[in-house]
Scaffold this motif. Structure first.
Motif, short mmCIF file in Angstrom:
data_model
loop_
_atom_site.label_atom_id
_atom_site.label_comp_id
_atom_site.label_asym_id
_atom_site.label_seq_id
_atom_site.Cartn_x
_atom_site.Cartn_y
_atom_site.Cartn_z
N ALA A 257 34.72 45.99 49.31
CA ALA A 257 35.85 45.20 48.84
C ALA A 257 37.16 45.98 48.93
CB ALA A 257 35.60 44.71 47.42
N VAL A 258 37.11 47.27 48.63
CA VAL A 258 38.32 48.10 48.71
C VAL A 258 38.78 48.23 50.15
CG1 VAL A 258 39.18 50.48 48.44
CG2 VAL A 258 37.99 49.38 46.56
N THR A 259 37.85 48.45 51.07
CA THR A 259 38.25 48.63 52.48
C THR A 259 38.75 47.33 53.09
OG1 THR A 259 35.86 48.71 52.87
CG2 THR A 259 37.08 50.64 53.48
N GLU A 260 38.33 46.21 52.57
CA GLU A 260 38.78 44.92 53.10
C GLU A 260 40.14 44.49 52.55
OE1 GLU A 260 35.59 42.25 52.19
OE2 GLU A 260 34.34 43.01 53.83
N ARG A 261 40.63 45.21 51.58
CA ARG A 261 41.91 44.83 50.96
C ARG A 261 43.06 45.01 51.94
NH1 ARG A 261 43.25 46.88 45.17
NH2 ARG A 261 43.47 44.72 44.64
N ASP A 262 43.93 44.03 52.02
CA ASP A 262 45.17 44.18 52.78
C ASP A 262 46.26 44.53 51.78
OD1 ASP A 262 45.25 41.78 51.49
OD2 ASP A 262 46.14 40.67 53.14
N HIS A 263 46.00 45.57 51.09
CA HIS A 263 46.77 46.00 49.93
C HIS A 263 47.04 47.47 50.11
CE1 HIS A 263 47.60 45.61 45.59
NE2 HIS A 263 47.35 44.34 45.75
N ARG B 187 44.91 51.29 46.77
CA ARG B 187 43.46 51.36 46.77
C ARG B 187 43.03 52.39 45.73
NH1 ARG B 187 41.77 51.18 53.13
NH2 ARG B 187 42.37 49.01 53.43
N LYS C 285 35.34 42.06 42.93
CA LYS C 285 36.68 41.52 43.21
C LYS C 285 37.49 41.37 41.92
CE LYS C 285 35.43 39.57 47.59
NZ LYS C 285 35.20 38.41 48.41
N LEU D 72 38.72 44.79 40.94
CA LEU D 72 39.90 45.21 41.72
C LEU D 72 41.16 44.49 41.26
CD1 LEU D 72 38.40 45.59 45.28
CD2 LEU D 72 38.99 47.38 43.64
N ALA D 73 41.06 43.22 40.89
CA ALA D 73 42.22 42.51 40.34
C ALA D 73 42.65 43.17 39.03
CB ALA D 73 41.87 41.04 40.12
N ASP E 151 44.55 46.43 39.62
CA ASP E 151 45.96 46.19 39.98
C ASP E 151 46.82 46.02 38.73
OD1 ASP E 151 45.38 46.37 42.68
OD2 ASP E 151 45.23 44.19 42.94
#
Length: 120
Positions: free
Chosen positions: A31-37, A40, A80, A83-84, A87
């Motif tokens: 999930a972290v690697t897929e973030r377009d954020h 991290r 997920k 991760l929210a 943030d």
């Protein structure tokens, strides 16, 4: 991210002999690697965090912020939500996002919060 957030994941957590801790860590990594954020969190696999009745357990920590210990995480949706939460934790000055900013899995799974170490 104002300062780096560390997420410690108990990889020895088991639920009915299933290695949910290791599996959750892998889901979280994905999930972290897929973030377009740009932000991290740093993920750290750790041995037993002594919250065995609430697998899988994580700790969210950053310099000068409260540390949160959160249990009962195991699914990709929990990853997920975590991760929210990370943030909003990072954006919060003391690491204490308001309750309404915490996803359901985090609100239900919070085991403890530990104050930041006082500055010497």
């Amino acid at each position: 991210m104002p300062n780096s957030v560390d997420v410690f994941v108990c990889v020895t957590c088991k639920d009915v002999q299933e290695p949910v801790g290791r599996l959750f860590f892998e889901q979280l990594q994905q999930a972290v690697t897929e973030r377009d954020h740009e932000s991290r969190p740093k993920l750290h696999p750790v041995e037993c965090m002594a919250v065995c009745k609430r697998p899988c357990t994580v700790a969210v920590s950053a310099a000068d912020k409260w540390t949160y210990v959160i249990g009962d995480l195991a699914s990709l949706s929990d990853a997920k939500e975590l991760l929210a939460y990370v943030d909003s934790y990072a954006a919060s000055e003391a690491g204490t996002p308001s309750l309404k900013e915490r996803p359901p899995a985090i609100r239900k799974g919070t085991v403890a919060r530990i104050p930041a170490n006082p500055k010497s």
